[in-house]
Design a protein around this motif. Structure first.
Motif, mmCIF file in Angstrom:
data_model
loop_
_atom_site.group_PDB
_atom_site.id
_atom_site.type_symbol
_atom_site.label_atom_id
_atom_site.label_comp_id
_atom_site.label_asym_id
_atom_site.label_seq_id
_atom_site.Cartn_x
_atom_site.Cartn_y
_atom_site.Cartn_z
ATOM 1 N N PRO A 12 0.840 -1.200 0.000
ATOM 2 C CA PRO A 12 0.000 0.000 0.000
ATOM 3 C C PRO A 12 0.875 1.251 0.000
ATOM 4 N N GLY A 13 0.344 2.327 -0.550
ATOM 5 C CA GLY A 13 1.097 3.570 -0.569
ATOM 6 C C GLY A 13 0.178 4.765 -0.614
ATOM 7 N N LEU A 14 0.722 5.919 -0.303
ATOM 8 C CA LEU A 14 -0.023 7.166 -0.350
ATOM 9 C C LEU A 14 0.597 8.048 -1.428
ATOM 10 N N LYS A 15 -0.255 8.732 -2.171
ATOM 11 C CA LYS A 15 0.215 9.636 -3.205
ATOM 12 C C LYS A 15 -0.543 10.947 -3.070
ATOM 13 N N GLU A 16 0.180 12.054 -3.150
ATOM 14 C CA GLU A 16 -0.459 13.351 -3.027
ATOM 15 C C GLU A 16 -1.415 13.571 -4.186
ATOM 16 N N SER A 17 -2.572 14.111 -3.889
ATOM 17 C CA SER A 17 -3.560 14.398 -4.925
ATOM 18 C C SER A 17 -3.137 15.664 -5.659
ATOM 19 N N SER A 18 -2.568 15.515 -6.811
ATOM 20 C CA SER A 18 -2.057 16.669 -7.543
ATOM 21 C C SER A 18 -3.192 17.525 -8.099
ATOM 22 N N SER A 19 -4.357 16.939 -8.346
ATOM 23 C CA SER A 19 -5.471 17.728 -8.869
ATOM 24 C C SER A 19 -6.004 18.708 -7.829
ATOM 25 N N ASP A 20 -5.775 18.443 -6.554
ATOM 26 C CA ASP A 20 -6.237 19.318 -5.482
ATOM 27 C C ASP A 20 -5.099 20.142 -4.878
ATOM 28 N N ARG A 21 -3.990 20.227 -5.542
ATOM 29 C CA ARG A 21 -2.814 20.863 -4.961
ATOM 30 C C ARG A 21 -3.033 22.355 -4.683
ATOM 31 N N TRP A 22 -3.843 23.017 -5.470
ATOM 32 C CA TRP A 22 -4.051 24.455 -5.288
ATOM 33 C C TRP A 22 -4.867 24.776 -4.043
ATOM 34 N N ARG A 23 -5.584 23.787 -3.522
ATOM 35 C CA ARG A 23 -6.364 24.013 -2.307
ATOM 36 C C ARG A 23 -5.494 23.839 -1.072
ATOM 37 N N SER A 24 -6.000 24.332 0.039
ATOM 38 C CA SER A 24 -5.242 24.216 1.276
ATOM 39 C C SER A 24 -5.515 22.896 1.991
ATOM 40 N N ASP A 25 -6.569 22.179 1.615
ATOM 41 C CA ASP A 25 -6.907 20.916 2.285
ATOM 42 C C ASP A 25 -6.560 19.715 1.402
ATOM 43 N N HIS A 27 -5.398 16.153 0.526
ATOM 44 C CA HIS A 27 -5.366 14.861 1.181
ATOM 45 C C HIS A 27 -4.756 13.844 0.231
ATOM 46 N N PRO A 28 -3.910 12.979 0.745
ATOM 47 C CA PRO A 28 -3.329 11.964 -0.145
ATOM 48 C C PRO A 28 -4.364 10.911 -0.505
ATOM 49 N N ARG A 29 -4.133 10.243 -1.616
ATOM 50 C CA ARG A 29 -5.005 9.134 -2.005
ATOM 51 C C ARG A 29 -4.211 7.835 -1.862
ATOM 52 N N TYR A 30 -4.934 6.787 -1.598
ATOM 53 C CA TYR A 30 -4.308 5.487 -1.408
ATOM 54 C C TYR A 30 -4.117 4.800 -2.753
ATOM 55 N N GLU A 31 -2.958 4.216 -2.929
ATOM 56 C CA GLU A 31 -2.663 3.421 -4.115
ATOM 57 C C GLU A 31 -2.035 2.116 -3.654
ATOM 58 N N ARG A 32 -2.148 1.115 -4.516
ATOM 59 C CA ARG A 32 -1.546 -0.182 -4.218
ATOM 60 C C ARG A 32 -0.556 -0.504 -5.321
ATOM 61 N N TYR A 33 0.583 -0.988 -4.934
ATOM 62 C CA TYR A 33 1.641 -1.312 -5.874
ATOM 63 C C TYR A 33 1.954 -2.797 -5.796
ATOM 64 N N VAL A 34 2.219 -3.411 -6.943
ATOM 65 C CA VAL A 34 2.663 -4.801 -6.986
ATOM 66 C C VAL A 34 4.165 -4.762 -7.224
ATOM 67 N N LEU A 35 4.914 -5.297 -6.258
ATOM 68 C CA LEU A 35 6.362 -5.236 -6.311
ATOM 69 C C LEU A 35 6.950 -6.640 -6.342
ATOM 70 N N VAL A 36 8.023 -6.795 -7.102
ATOM 71 C CA VAL A 36 8.729 -8.069 -7.216
ATOM 72 C C VAL A 36 10.054 -7.945 -6.482
ATOM 73 N N ASP A 37 10.280 -8.837 -5.531
ATOM 74 C CA ASP A 37 11.568 -8.917 -4.850
ATOM 75 C C ASP A 37 12.431 -9.941 -5.566
ATOM 76 N N LEU A 38 13.718 -9.646 -5.667
ATOM 77 C CA LEU A 38 14.651 -10.526 -6.377
ATOM 78 C C LEU A 38 15.626 -11.181 -5.411
ATOM 79 N N TYR A 39 16.097 -12.367 -5.787
ATOM 80 C CA TYR A 39 17.099 -13.057 -4.981
ATOM 81 C C TYR A 39 18.414 -12.296 -4.972
ATOM 82 N N ASP A 40 18.774 -11.716 -6.105
ATOM 83 C CA ASP A 40 20.084 -11.090 -6.271
ATOM 84 C C ASP A 40 20.260 -9.827 -5.433
#
Length: 101
Positions: A12-25, A27-40
């Motif tokens: 899980p991760g949080l990303k700043e809402s760039s569409s609302d950046r001009w406002r003072s309130d 709020h970040p939005r939640y995103e989910r990432y699929v990550l691959v861990d490697l042996y190396d």
């Protein structure tokens, strides 16, 4: 670059809402990432979020899909590249290139 898949995880991760950046309130939005861990490289991971969405043709990622991808990619050699602009590693090619039916 090339590496052998050790684990696939949903992060899980949080990303700043760039569409609302001009406002003072801003709020970040939640995103989910699929990550691959490697042996190396235990500290390095490959982001395959977009590849999973393209492979399954959907807009959501569930834990069940991630478990399925984990079973299909375990101990598989993958090629990946480093994006200098985003400082992230991404899968080279599509997910179907590495999954054997």
């Amino acid at each position: 670059m090339r590496g052998k898949v050790k684990n696939v995880r949903l992060e899980p991760g949080l990303k700043e809402s760039s569409s609302d950046r001009w406002r003072s309130d801003v709020h970040p939005r939640y995103e989910r990432y699929v990550l691959v861990d490697l042996y190396d490289s235990p500290q390095m991971y490959v982001d395959i979020t977009k590849d999973v969405l393209d492979y399954y043709g959907g807009s959501r990622i569930t834990q069940g899909r991630v478990d399925e991808i984990k079973d299909l990619l375990h101990n598989v050699w993958i090629n990946f590249y480093h994006d200098e602009n985003e400082d992230e590693h991404y899968l080279d090619g599509s997910l179907s290139d590495y999954i054997t039916p």
